[in-house]
Scaffold this motif. Structure first.
Motif, PDB file in Angstrom:
ATOM      1  N   MET A  90       6.979  11.023   6.508  1.00 22.01           N
ATOM      2  CA  MET A  90       6.842  10.103   5.304  1.00 22.01           C
ATOM      3  C   MET A  90       6.411   8.656   5.596  1.00 22.01           C
ATOM      4  SD  MET A  90       8.284  12.076   2.866  1.00 22.01           S
ATOM      5  CE  MET A  90       8.769  10.918   1.794  1.00 22.01           C
ATOM      6  N   TRP A  91       5.864   8.034   4.637  1.00 24.97           N
ATOM      7  CA  TRP A  91       5.205   6.852   4.939  1.00 24.97           C
ATOM      8  C   TRP A  91       5.519   5.868   3.746  1.00 24.97           C
ATOM      9  CZ3 TRP A  91       4.146   5.913   9.846  1.00 24.97           C
ATOM     10  CH2 TRP A  91       3.453   4.916   9.996  1.00 24.97           C
ATOM     11  N   ASN A  92       5.319   4.445   3.755  1.00 24.18           N
ATOM     12  CA  ASN A  92       5.489   3.610   3.010  1.00 24.18           C
ATOM     13  C   ASN A  92       4.389   2.636   2.886  1.00 24.18           C
ATOM     14  OD1 ASN A  92       6.466   1.016   1.212  1.00 24.18           O
ATOM     15  ND2 ASN A  92       8.561   2.152   1.386  1.00 24.18           N
ATOM     16  N   TYR A  93       3.694   2.483   1.684  1.00 23.28           N
ATOM     17  CA  TYR A  93       2.549   1.799   1.467  1.00 23.28           C
ATOM     18  C   TYR A  93       2.930   0.828   0.342  1.00 23.28           C
ATOM     19  CZ  TYR A  93      -0.877   3.702   4.719  1.00 23.28           C
ATOM     20  OH  TYR A  93      -1.754   4.159   5.606  1.00 23.28           O
ATOM     21  N   LEU A  94       2.683  -0.387   0.253  1.00 24.78           N
ATOM     22  CA  LEU A  94       2.887  -1.474  -0.832  1.00 24.78           C
ATOM     23  C   LEU A  94       1.535  -2.182  -0.804  1.00 24.78           C
ATOM     24  CD1 LEU A  94       4.885  -2.707  -2.518  1.00 24.78           C
ATOM     25  CD2 LEU A  94       5.194  -4.549  -0.970  1.00 24.78           C
ATOM     26  N   TYR A  95       1.312  -2.250  -2.140  1.00 25.76           N
ATOM     27  CA  TYR A  95      -0.073  -2.947  -2.567  1.00 25.76           C
ATOM     28  C   TYR A  95       0.081  -4.607  -2.245  1.00 25.76           C
ATOM     29  CZ  TYR A  95      -4.241  -3.903  -4.856  1.00 25.76           C
ATOM     30  OH  TYR A  95      -5.653  -4.671  -5.273  1.00 25.76           O
ATOM     31  N   SER A  96      -0.891  -5.112  -1.745  1.00 24.43           N
ATOM     32  CA  SER A  96      -0.745  -6.710  -1.414  1.00 24.43           C
ATOM     33  C   SER A  96      -0.163  -7.329  -2.606  1.00 24.43           C
ATOM     34  CB  SER A  96      -2.095  -7.255  -0.818  1.00 24.43           C
ATOM     35  OG  SER A  96      -3.156  -6.878  -1.756  1.00 24.43           O
ATOM     36  N   PHE A  97      -0.471  -7.291  -3.728  1.00 30.38           N
ATOM     37  CA  PHE A  97      -0.141  -8.176  -4.670  1.00 30.38           C
ATOM     38  C   PHE A  97       0.954  -7.745  -5.385  1.00 30.38           C
ATOM     39  CE2 PHE A  97      -4.884  -8.629  -4.941  1.00 30.38           C
ATOM     40  CZ  PHE A  97      -4.878  -9.865  -5.390  1.00 30.38           C
ATOM     41  N   ASP A  98       1.688  -6.506  -4.963  1.00 33.16           N
ATOM     42  CA  ASP A  98       2.840  -6.472  -5.184  1.00 33.16           C
ATOM     43  C   ASP A  98       3.990  -7.106  -4.045  1.00 33.16           C
ATOM     44  OD1 ASP A  98       3.400  -5.017  -7.649  1.00 33.16           O
ATOM     45  OD2 ASP A  98       2.723  -3.046  -6.544  1.00 33.16           O
ATOM     46  N   ALA A  99       3.062  -7.215  -2.878  1.00 31.48           N
ATOM     47  CA  ALA A  99       3.891  -7.842  -1.700  1.00 31.48           C
ATOM     48  C   ALA A  99       3.933  -9.435  -2.370  1.00 31.48           C
ATOM     49  CB  ALA A  99       3.224  -7.503  -0.477  1.00 31.48           C
ATOM     50  N   ALA A 100       2.859  -9.942  -2.542  1.00 30.19           N
ATOM     51  CA  ALA A 100       2.686 -11.281  -3.064  1.00 30.19           C
ATOM     52  C   ALA A 100       3.896 -11.593  -4.205  1.00 30.19           C
ATOM     53  CB  ALA A 100       1.613 -11.581  -3.476  1.00 30.19           C
ATOM     54  N   LYS A 101       3.942 -10.785  -5.006  1.00 26.95           N
ATOM     55  CA  LYS A 101       5.005 -10.978  -6.038  1.00 26.95           C
ATOM     56  C   LYS A 101       6.461 -10.968  -5.496  1.00 26.95           C
ATOM     57  CE  LYS A 101       7.084  -8.357 -10.236  1.00 26.95           C
ATOM     58  NZ  LYS A 101       6.920  -7.123 -10.948  1.00 26.95           N
TER      59      LYS A 101
END
Length: 317
Positions: free
Chosen positions: A214-225
């Motif tokens: 199982m893995w977790n990816y977060l898009y960079s603009f959501d991280a910025a948010k």
């Protein structure tokens, strides 16, 4: 907390660049501290709300940098810069203890600069590497013990403790977002996502492990948010996991990436062995982030892949 003007270090990296761009869309003035001669400065947007100031991490306490900042007031100091996080050397740099210990010193210097310019909020990004490796499927929450296994994770953990203590001494609000696996445009980390998209756009084939974890990816603009929400609503002295609310097996992410780019599933899954022969999991509990800030991600993995591909195609023109 109303935020009008901020400082960002590391604005040429995948998360920092997204943060700069996201802040500008919110009408927030950004002063980006950029390393002189940076080959990645071209990725920093041309925007009337952006001011570029040139200094390396070893110049954070210089009078020349202070002179360029002292005539402005800043609401938040975002410190994302970290030496040794780019390119193919990144893996080896993880255990370059001299480099990583120097990064800890730079983090302390960043707090000193924050204090010197009378900025009252300091936010620095940590890493899931602080928690160490997990070989079983369980979500990591902020109260899990920090057991880093490499110099990078050790240095991040040390920087977390030192900057928090120094901020407390200076009366500076301190917030520590712990980033998990962030992906996005203008990545320089030789990540699986970026490397795969570039390879597919060139018509190359690639091999992968079975990707059962199982893995977790977060898009960079959501991280910025998430970073902006923490600046506005985060609690002083706290750390927060910054990760996706959705997790899948790594093989599912790889197939989704392939289908998005080529219309076909990946043929190379299972052709490589797991590094070290063990499966590492990356799963995050983000309840604290959500409850404190109301964070909700906007991008699906497919939407993020499409934006990265469009960005790479523009580079290739």
């Amino acid at each position: 907390m109303e935020i009008k003007r901020v400082i960002v270090t590391g604005g040429t990296g995948v998360t920092g660049n997204a943060l700069v761009r996201y802040l500008l869309t919110k009408g927030i003035e950004v002063t980006a501290i950029i390393r002189p001669g940076s080959v990645r400065e071209k990725y920093v947007p041309d925007d009337p709300g952006l001011r570029k100031v040139y200094a390396g991490l070893d110049d954070l306490l210089s009078d020349s940098l202070y002179d360029q900042l002292k005539d402005h007031s800043y609401d938040v100091f975002f410190h994302l810069a970290w030496d040794g996080s780019r390119g193919k050397e990144k893996v080896n740099n993880r255990n370059n203890f001299h480099m990583q210990s120097q990064n800890t010193t730079y983090a302390v210097d960043a707090v000193e600069l924050c204090h010197r310019i009378d900025c009252k909020t300091f936010i620095m990004t940590g890493s899931q590497a602080e928690y160490g490796d997990y070989f079983e499927a369980k979500s990591i929450s902020e109260d899990f013990p920090k057991k880093p296994v490499n110099g990078y994770g050790m240095a991040k953990f040390c920087a977390e403790e030192m900057t928090r203590a120094l901020c407390r001494e200076y009366g500076i609000r301190h917030i520590w977002p712990i980033l998990f696996s962030v992906y996005g445009p203008r990545d320089a980390t030789e990540s699986m996502v970026d490397t795969s998209i570039r390879g597919l756009l060139k018509g190359e084939s690639m091999d992968y492990t079975k990707g059962e974890q199982m893995w977790n990816y977060l898009y960079s603009f959501d991280a910025a948010k998430a970073l902006l929400l923490l600046a506005e609503k985060g609690t002083d002295g706290e750390c927060y996991n910054v990760a996706s609310q959705n997790e899948k097996r790594l093989c599912e992410y790889i197939n989704e990436l392939y289908i998005t780019i080529t219309g076909k599933e990946a043929a190379g899954i299972g052709k490589r062995s797991y590094p070290g022969g063990r499966i590492k999991y990356l799963m995050a509990d983000v309840d604290k982030l959500v409850s404190h800030t109301g964070f909700k991600e906007e991008y699906s993995f497919t939407e993020g892949i499409k934006e990265i591909a469009d960005s790479i195609r523009e580079e290739m023109l």
